[in-house]
Design a protein around this motif. Structure first.
Motif, mmCIF file in Angstrom:
data_model
loop_
_atom_site.group_PDB
_atom_site.id
_atom_site.type_symbol
_atom_site.label_atom_id
_atom_site.label_comp_id
_atom_site.label_asym_id
_atom_site.label_seq_id
_atom_site.Cartn_x
_atom_site.Cartn_y
_atom_site.Cartn_z
ATOM 1 N N LEU A 230 78.136 37.905 107.941
ATOM 2 C CA LEU A 230 77.586 37.442 106.670
ATOM 3 C C LEU A 230 77.686 35.927 106.546
ATOM 4 N N SER A 231 78.836 35.370 106.952
ATOM 5 C CA SER A 231 78.999 33.915 106.897
ATOM 6 C C SER A 231 78.047 33.221 107.862
ATOM 7 N N SER A 232 77.824 33.832 109.017
ATOM 8 C CA SER A 232 76.892 33.251 109.988
ATOM 9 C C SER A 232 75.475 33.221 109.423
ATOM 10 N N LEU A 233 75.083 34.308 108.755
ATOM 11 C CA LEU A 233 73.763 34.354 108.126
ATOM 12 C C LEU A 233 73.639 33.286 107.045
ATOM 13 N N ASN A 234 74.705 33.068 106.301
ATOM 14 C CA ASN A 234 74.712 32.029 105.272
ATOM 15 C C ASN A 234 74.494 30.652 105.896
ATOM 16 N N VAL A 235 75.155 30.392 107.037
ATOM 17 C CA VAL A 235 74.984 29.110 107.724
ATOM 18 C C VAL A 235 73.541 28.939 108.211
ATOM 19 N N VAL A 236 72.992 29.996 108.798
ATOM 20 C CA VAL A 236 71.627 29.922 109.331
ATOM 21 C C VAL A 236 70.625 29.622 108.225
ATOM 22 N N SER B 11 67.888 15.652 101.633
ATOM 23 C CA SER B 11 68.488 16.241 102.824
ATOM 24 C C SER B 11 69.996 16.078 102.839
ATOM 25 N N ILE B 12 70.477 14.893 102.471
ATOM 26 C CA ILE B 12 71.922 14.649 102.476
ATOM 27 C C ILE B 12 72.600 15.478 101.398
ATOM 28 N N GLY B 13 71.933 15.652 100.255
ATOM 29 C CA GLY B 13 72.520 16.469 99.194
ATOM 30 C C GLY B 13 72.686 17.912 99.617
ATOM 31 N N VAL B 14 71.674 18.455 100.301
ATOM 32 C CA VAL B 14 71.749 19.841 100.768
ATOM 33 C C VAL B 14 72.688 19.960 101.959
ATOM 34 N N PHE B 15 72.859 18.878 102.708
ATOM 35 C CA PHE B 15 73.745 18.911 103.875
ATOM 36 C C PHE B 15 75.174 19.254 103.479
ATOM 37 N N SER B 16 75.590 18.866 102.285
ATOM 38 C CA SER B 16 76.927 19.227 101.818
ATOM 39 C C SER B 16 77.074 20.741 101.695
ATOM 40 N N SER B 17 76.000 21.419 101.298
ATOM 41 C CA SER B 17 76.033 22.879 101.234
ATOM 42 C C SER B 17 76.169 23.483 102.627
ATOM 43 N N LEU B 18 75.508 22.866 103.604
ATOM 44 C CA LEU B 18 75.624 23.339 104.983
ATOM 45 C C LEU B 18 77.055 23.184 105.491
ATOM 46 N N CYS B 19 77.673 22.072 105.147
ATOM 47 C CA CYS B 19 79.064 21.850 105.564
ATOM 48 C C CYS B 19 79.996 22.879 104.929
ATOM 49 N N ARG B 20 79.758 23.218 103.664
ATOM 50 C CA ARG B 20 80.585 24.240 103.018
ATOM 51 C C ARG B 20 80.384 25.603 103.681
ATOM 52 N N ALA B 21 79.131 25.898 104.032
ATOM 53 C CA ALA B 21 78.869 27.168 104.706
ATOM 54 C C ALA B 21 79.542 27.213 106.072
ATOM 55 N N LEU B 22 79.512 26.101 106.801
ATOM 56 C CA LEU B 22 80.181 26.041 108.096
ATOM 57 C C LEU B 22 81.688 26.184 107.937
ATOM 58 N N GLY B 23 82.237 25.541 106.908
ATOM 59 C CA GLY B 23 83.669 25.665 106.655
ATOM 60 C C GLY B 23 84.080 27.093 106.364
ATOM 61 N N SER B 24 83.259 27.791 105.594
ATOM 62 C CA SER B 24 83.530 29.199 105.302
ATOM 63 C C SER B 24 83.486 30.038 106.567
ATOM 64 N N THR C 133 71.180 28.340 105.256
ATOM 65 C CA THR C 133 71.398 26.992 104.709
ATOM 66 C C THR C 133 70.803 25.946 105.625
ATOM 67 N N GLY C 134 70.959 26.153 106.947
ATOM 68 C CA GLY C 134 70.347 25.238 107.903
ATOM 69 C C GLY C 134 68.832 25.222 107.788
ATOM 70 N N VAL C 135 68.227 26.372 107.552
ATOM 71 C CA VAL C 135 66.767 26.438 107.360
ATOM 72 C C VAL C 135 66.367 25.622 106.131
ATOM 73 N N SER C 136 67.173 25.741 105.058
ATOM 74 C CA SER C 136 66.867 24.982 103.839
ATOM 75 C C SER C 136 66.942 23.483 104.093
ATOM 76 N N VAL C 137 67.966 23.052 104.845
ATOM 77 C CA VAL C 137 68.098 21.623 105.163
ATOM 78 C C VAL C 137 66.915 21.136 105.985
ATOM 79 N N SER C 138 66.486 21.931 106.956
ATOM 80 C CA SER C 138 65.374 21.519 107.836
ATOM 81 C C SER C 138 64.047 21.434 107.102
ATOM 82 N N CYS C 139 63.942 22.143 105.971
ATOM 83 C CA CYS C 139 62.690 22.138 105.205
ATOM 84 C C CYS C 139 62.580 20.940 104.279
ATOM 85 N N LEU C 140 63.636 20.169 104.127
ATOM 86 C CA LEU C 140 63.603 19.026 103.220
ATOM 87 C C LEU C 140 63.280 17.751 103.977
#
Length: 208
Positions: free
Chosen positions: A193-199, A28-41, A201-208
């Motif tokens: 598009l960036s919002s969809l990426n965040v959503v 979860s923490i590893g994927v959370f970094s991807s969520l942070c990058r998506a939020l930053g974008s 990515t968040g789904v992926s984090v919640s599944c772990l």
């Protein structure tokens, strides 16, 4: 400077987070970094509205990249070394235990994690014979126990590239322009598009 920081963000940071995380939270923490990058974008695209139609103000937003790069470079030396790298790879057990205690807090019982690192160290000795394993050996697939992990990791990374995600994100404006959208519509579509990426990515984090 910004390029060095981004390289660290995309390559070293996920490994570092995985190594310092408790085993039950590592994925979860590893994927959370991807969520942070998506939020930053997404935040960058939203801020871009203030400068999107100006020929003189866009360097202001671009310069923010350098600001974050400077902050990262200042903070990097203060990051604790990976306990697993110290304990397992370098066989510096006392330093590894000190780093782990620093990360978990001095009032936290870390005995279970120490035992887990000891077991992994013994496993690494059985696999490598206490020899240093270089990149060339890994690429040659000399040890069958690495094959599945390397194949799975390679397939996932190739799938990401073949999906066209990176190209879409890099050439969003050109793609929307060729579709006949105006500049204002392009701005809103990019944020969408960036919002969809965040959503997702968040789904992926919640599944772990």
């Amino acid at each position: 400077m910004a390029g060095d920081t981004e390289s660290f963000t995309f390559t070293v940071m996920p490994f570092y987070l995985a190594e310092i995380s408790p085993i039950n939270l590592r994925g979860s923490i590893g994927v959370f970094s991807s969520l942070c990058r998506a939020l930053g974008s997404l935040i960058a695209h939203i801020l871009g509205f203030a400068f999107f139609y100006s020929q003189t103000k866009w360097p202001i937003q671009l310069s923010l990249t350098a600001c974050f790069a400077v902050i990262n470079l200042i903070l990097f030396p203060f990051c604790p070394e990976s306990p697993r790298w110290l304990f397992i790879t370098q066989n510096r057990r006392e330093d590894g235990i000190k780093a782990l205690q620093l990360l978990r807090g001095h009032d936290t019982d870390i005995s279970a994690e120490i035992e887990e690192m000891k077991a992994e160290y013994l496993k690494s000795i059985q696999v490598s014979g206490n020899q240093t394993i270089d990149t060339l050996q890994i690429l040659k697939f000399k040890r069958p126990e690495w094959k599945m992990a390397l194949i799975l990791g390679s397939v996932v990374q190739m799938g990401i590239q073949f999906s066209g995600f990176s190209s879409v994100m890099m050439y969003t404006t050109d793609i929307y322009e060729s579709a006949g959208l105006g500049m204002r519509e392009i701005a809103y579509a990019t944020v969408g598009l960036s919002s969809l990426n965040v959503v997702m990515t968040g789904v992926s984090v919640s599944c772990l």
